[in-house]
Design a protein around this motif. Structure first.
Motif, PDB file in Angstrom:
ATOM      1  N   ARG A  70     -36.917  43.263 -28.159  1.00  0.00           N
ATOM      2  CA  ARG A  70     -36.707  44.665 -27.783  1.00  0.00           C
ATOM      3  C   ARG A  70     -35.931  45.382 -28.881  1.00  0.00           C
ATOM      4  NH1 ARG A  70     -38.442  44.888 -22.585  1.00  0.00           N
ATOM      5  NH2 ARG A  70     -38.339  42.936 -21.426  1.00  0.00           N
ATOM      6  N   VAL A  71     -36.264  46.648 -29.069  1.00  0.00           N
ATOM      7  CA  VAL A  71     -35.591  47.475 -30.068  1.00  0.00           C
ATOM      8  C   VAL A  71     -35.094  48.738 -29.380  1.00  0.00           C
ATOM      9  CG1 VAL A  71     -35.829  48.729 -32.249  1.00  0.00           C
ATOM     10  CG2 VAL A  71     -37.087  46.588 -31.897  1.00  0.00           C
ATOM     11  N   VAL A  72     -33.827  49.064 -29.615  1.00  0.00           N
ATOM     12  CA  VAL A  72     -33.245  50.318 -29.153  1.00  0.00           C
ATOM     13  C   VAL A  72     -33.014  51.163 -30.393  1.00  0.00           C
ATOM     14  CG1 VAL A  72     -31.298  51.405 -27.979  1.00  0.00           C
ATOM     15  CG2 VAL A  72     -32.115  49.151 -27.212  1.00  0.00           C
ATOM     16  N   GLU A  73     -33.596  52.355 -30.407  1.00  0.00           N
ATOM     17  CA  GLU A  73     -33.517  53.235 -31.574  1.00  0.00           C
ATOM     18  C   GLU A  73     -32.859  54.552 -31.194  1.00  0.00           C
ATOM     19  OE1 GLU A  73     -37.313  53.913 -33.580  1.00  0.00           O
ATOM     20  OE2 GLU A  73     -38.153  52.214 -32.477  1.00  0.00           O
ATOM     21  N   ALA A  74     -32.103  55.125 -32.126  1.00  0.00           N
ATOM     22  CA  ALA A  74     -31.616  56.501 -32.009  1.00  0.00           C
ATOM     23  C   ALA A  74     -31.781  57.148 -33.380  1.00  0.00           C
ATOM     24  CB  ALA A  74     -30.161  56.546 -31.564  1.00  0.00           C
ATOM     25  N   TRP A  75     -32.340  58.350 -33.368  1.00  0.00           N
ATOM     26  CA  TRP A  75     -32.628  59.085 -34.597  1.00  0.00           C
ATOM     27  C   TRP A  75     -31.988  60.464 -34.515  1.00  0.00           C
ATOM     28  CZ3 TRP A  75     -35.145  56.658 -38.507  1.00  0.00           C
ATOM     29  CH2 TRP A  75     -35.776  55.454 -38.193  1.00  0.00           C
ATOM     30  N   ALA A  76     -31.617  61.013 -35.663  1.00  0.00           N
ATOM     31  CA  ALA A  76     -31.005  62.341 -35.711  1.00  0.00           C
ATOM     32  C   ALA A  76     -31.941  63.397 -35.125  1.00  0.00           C
ATOM     33  CB  ALA A  76     -30.628  62.702 -37.145  1.00  0.00           C
ATOM     34  N   CYS A  90     -31.554  57.637 -39.336  1.00  0.00           N
ATOM     35  CA  CYS A  90     -31.536  56.469 -38.453  1.00  0.00           C
ATOM     36  C   CYS A  90     -30.095  56.206 -38.044  1.00  0.00           C
ATOM     37  CB  CYS A  90     -32.124  55.236 -39.141  1.00  0.00           C
ATOM     38  SG  CYS A  90     -32.199  53.795 -38.043  1.00  0.00           S
ATOM     39  N   GLU A  91     -29.796  56.433 -36.785  1.00  0.00           N
ATOM     40  CA  GLU A  91     -28.430  56.299 -36.295  1.00  0.00           C
ATOM     41  C   GLU A  91     -28.189  54.991 -35.555  1.00  0.00           C
ATOM     42  OE1 GLU A  91     -27.493  59.874 -34.154  1.00  0.00           O
ATOM     43  OE2 GLU A  91     -27.736  61.105 -35.946  1.00  0.00           O
ATOM     44  N   LEU A  92     -29.256  54.404 -35.046  1.00  0.00           N
ATOM     45  CA  LEU A  92     -29.123  53.152 -34.313  1.00  0.00           C
ATOM     46  C   LEU A  92     -30.474  52.449 -34.317  1.00  0.00           C
ATOM     47  CD1 LEU A  92     -27.145  51.555 -32.352  1.00  0.00           C
ATOM     48  CD2 LEU A  92     -28.346  52.719 -30.501  1.00  0.00           C
ATOM     49  N   TYR A  93     -30.463  51.168 -34.620  1.00  0.00           N
ATOM     50  CA  TYR A  93     -31.700  50.373 -34.583  1.00  0.00           C
ATOM     51  C   TYR A  93     -31.253  48.947 -34.280  1.00  0.00           C
ATOM     52  CZ  TYR A  93     -36.585  49.351 -35.667  1.00  0.00           C
ATOM     53  OH  TYR A  93     -37.915  49.000 -35.581  1.00  0.00           O
ATOM     54  N   VAL A  94     -31.249  48.606 -33.008  1.00  0.00           N
ATOM     55  CA  VAL A  94     -30.706  47.333 -32.532  1.00  0.00           C
ATOM     56  C   VAL A  94     -31.840  46.431 -32.063  1.00  0.00           C
ATOM     57  CG1 VAL A  94     -29.186  46.240 -30.843  1.00  0.00           C
ATOM     58  CG2 VAL A  94     -28.551  48.435 -31.847  1.00  0.00           C
ATOM     59  N   ILE A  95     -31.859  45.214 -32.594  1.00  0.00           N
ATOM     60  CA  ILE A  95     -32.872  44.227 -32.248  1.00  0.00           C
ATOM     61  C   ILE A  95     -32.270  43.241 -31.260  1.00  0.00           C
ATOM     62  CG2 ILE A  95     -34.478  42.498 -33.158  1.00  0.00           C
ATOM     63  CD1 ILE A  95     -34.730  45.390 -34.378  1.00  0.00           C
ATOM     64  N   SER A  96     -32.987  42.951 -30.191  1.00  0.00           N
ATOM     65  CA  SER A  96     -32.543  41.969 -29.194  1.00  0.00           C
ATOM     66  C   SER A  96     -33.729  41.108 -28.784  1.00  0.00           C
ATOM     67  CB  SER A  96     -31.987  42.659 -27.950  1.00  0.00           C
ATOM     68  OG  SER A  96     -30.897  43.484 -28.277  1.00  0.00           O
ATOM     69  N   GLN A  97     -33.427  39.861 -28.484  1.00  0.00           N
ATOM     70  CA  GLN A  97     -34.453  38.958 -27.970  1.00  0.00           C
ATOM     71  C   GLN A  97     -34.194  38.797 -26.482  1.00  0.00           C
ATOM     72  OE1 GLN A  97     -34.635  35.421 -30.329  1.00  0.00           O
ATOM     73  NE2 GLN A  97     -36.767  35.054 -29.849  1.00  0.00           N
ATOM     74  N   ASP A  98     -35.223  38.951 -25.674  1.00  0.00           N
ATOM     75  CA  ASP A  98     -35.099  38.866 -24.229  1.00  0.00           C
ATOM     76  C   ASP A  98     -34.620  37.467 -23.841  1.00  0.00           C
ATOM     77  OD1 ASP A  98     -35.811  38.570 -21.404  1.00  0.00           O
ATOM     78  OD2 ASP A  98     -36.959  40.410 -21.658  1.00  0.00           O
ATOM     79  N   SER A  99     -33.503  37.392 -23.115  1.00  0.00           N
ATOM     80  CA  SER A  99     -32.950  36.082 -22.768  1.00  0.00           C
ATOM     81  C   SER A  99     -33.837  35.323 -21.780  1.00  0.00           C
ATOM     82  CB  SER A  99     -31.536  36.219 -22.208  1.00  0.00           C
ATOM     83  OG  SER A  99     -31.532  37.028 -21.055  1.00  0.00           O
ATOM     84  N   THR A 155     -34.708  61.312 -24.707  1.00  0.00           N
ATOM     85  CA  THR A 155     -33.856  62.333 -25.278  1.00  0.00           C
ATOM     86  C   THR A 155     -32.454  61.763 -25.268  1.00  0.00           C
ATOM     87  OG1 THR A 155     -35.263  64.105 -24.438  1.00  0.00           O
ATOM     88  CG2 THR A 155     -33.004  64.694 -25.047  1.00  0.00           C
ATOM     89  N   THR A 156     -31.895  61.508 -26.439  1.00  0.00           N
ATOM     90  CA  THR A 156     -30.597  60.863 -26.544  1.00  0.00           C
ATOM     91  C   THR A 156     -29.495  61.904 -26.324  1.00  0.00           C
ATOM     92  OG1 THR A 156     -31.518  59.277 -28.097  1.00  0.00           O
ATOM     93  CG2 THR A 156     -29.130  59.481 -28.061  1.00  0.00           C
ATOM     94  N   LEU A 157     -28.634  61.641 -25.351  1.00  0.00           N
ATOM     95  CA  LEU A 157     -27.593  62.581 -24.999  1.00  0.00           C
ATOM     96  C   LEU A 157     -26.244  62.257 -25.613  1.00  0.00           C
ATOM     97  CD1 LEU A 157     -28.520  62.950 -21.239  1.00  0.00           C
ATOM     98  CD2 LEU A 157     -29.235  64.393 -23.155  1.00  0.00           C
ATOM     99  N   GLY A 158     -25.969  60.984 -25.897  1.00  0.00           N
ATOM    100  CA  GLY A 158     -24.685  60.601 -26.471  1.00  0.00           C
ATOM    101  C   GLY A 158     -24.268  59.238 -25.966  1.00  0.00           C
ATOM    102  N   GLY A 159     -23.029  58.874 -26.227  1.00  0.00           N
ATOM    103  CA  GLY A 159     -22.484  57.602 -25.788  1.00  0.00           C
ATOM    104  C   GLY A 159     -21.729  56.921 -26.911  1.00  0.00           C
ATOM    105  N   VAL A 160     -21.301  55.728 -26.680  1.00  0.00           N
ATOM    106  CA  VAL A 160     -20.535  54.967 -27.667  1.00  0.00           C
ATOM    107  C   VAL A 160     -21.423  54.689 -28.879  1.00  0.00           C
ATOM    108  CG1 VAL A 160     -19.318  52.820 -28.089  1.00  0.00           C
ATOM    109  CG2 VAL A 160     -19.133  53.918 -25.867  1.00  0.00           C
ATOM    110  N   GLY A 161     -20.930  54.977 -30.042  1.00  0.00           N
ATOM    111  CA  GLY A 161     -21.657  54.705 -31.266  1.00  0.00           C
ATOM    112  C   GLY A 161     -22.524  55.854 -31.761  1.00  0.00           C
ATOM    113  N   LEU A 162     -22.611  56.917 -30.998  1.00  0.00           N
ATOM    114  CA  LEU A 162     -23.419  58.068 -31.441  1.00  0.00           C
ATOM    115  C   LEU A 162     -22.538  59.288 -31.643  1.00  0.00           C
ATOM    116  CD1 LEU A 162     -26.604  57.753 -29.224  1.00  0.00           C
ATOM    117  CD2 LEU A 162     -26.356  57.226 -31.636  1.00  0.00           C
TER     118      LEU A 162
END
Length: 107
Positions: free
Chosen positions: A56-62, A40-49, A100-107
Motif C-alpha cells: 500500500r502507498v499513501v501519497e500527499a502532493w502539493a 511530493c509531500e508524503l509517499y509512504v510504502i507499507s506491506q499489508d501485515s 482531498t488532503t485536509l491536513g494532519g501530522v507531517g503536512l
C-alpha cells in the motif's frame, strides 16, 4: 475550514503470489527517487501485515499538477523501477482512491 489544493491518494498494489517483497523493494526505490520531486509531500510504502503480497502507498502532493508531473516523468523512466517493471510484478491492476488532503501530522 480552509480549502486546500493538496491532493492525496491511497494505492493498493497486489503482487503476483510470493512476490510482495520484490514489489515492496521496488516501491521503496520509487519513494527514494520522489524525495527530489517538487510537490511530493508524503509517499509512504507499507506491506499489508495480513497479506504480504499487498503493498500500500499513501501519497500527499502539493497539488494535482505536481502529482501529474511526477507520473508523467515516471512514464519516461526505464530500468528496474519503471512503471512497466512495477506493473509486470502485479497480479491485477492497482487500486486507487483519490482524496482531498485536509491536513494532519507531517503536512
Amino acid at each position: 475550514m480552509t480549502t486546500s489544493t493538496k491532493v492525496g491518494r491511497l494505492m493498493a498494489f497486489t503482487a503476483k503470489p510470493g512476490k510482495g517483497g520484490d514489489l515492496a523493494a521496488a516501491m521503496l526505490q520509487v519513494a527514494e527517487a520522489l524525495r527530489q520531486v517538487p510537490g511530493c509531500e508524503l509517499y509512504v510504502i507499507s506491506q499489508d501485515s495480513g497479506d504480504p503480497d499487498t503493498v500500500r502507498v499513501v501519497e500527499a502532493w502539493a497539488d494535482e499538477a505536481s502529482a501529474d508531473a511526477a507520473l508523467a516523468a515516471a512514464a519516461n523512466t526505464t530500468g528496474p523501477v519503471s512503471i512497466e517493471a512495477v506493473l509486470g510484478m502485479l497480479a491485477k491492476p492497482p487500486e486507487r482512491i483519490d482524496l482531498t488532503t485536509l491536513g494532519g501530522v507531517g503536512l
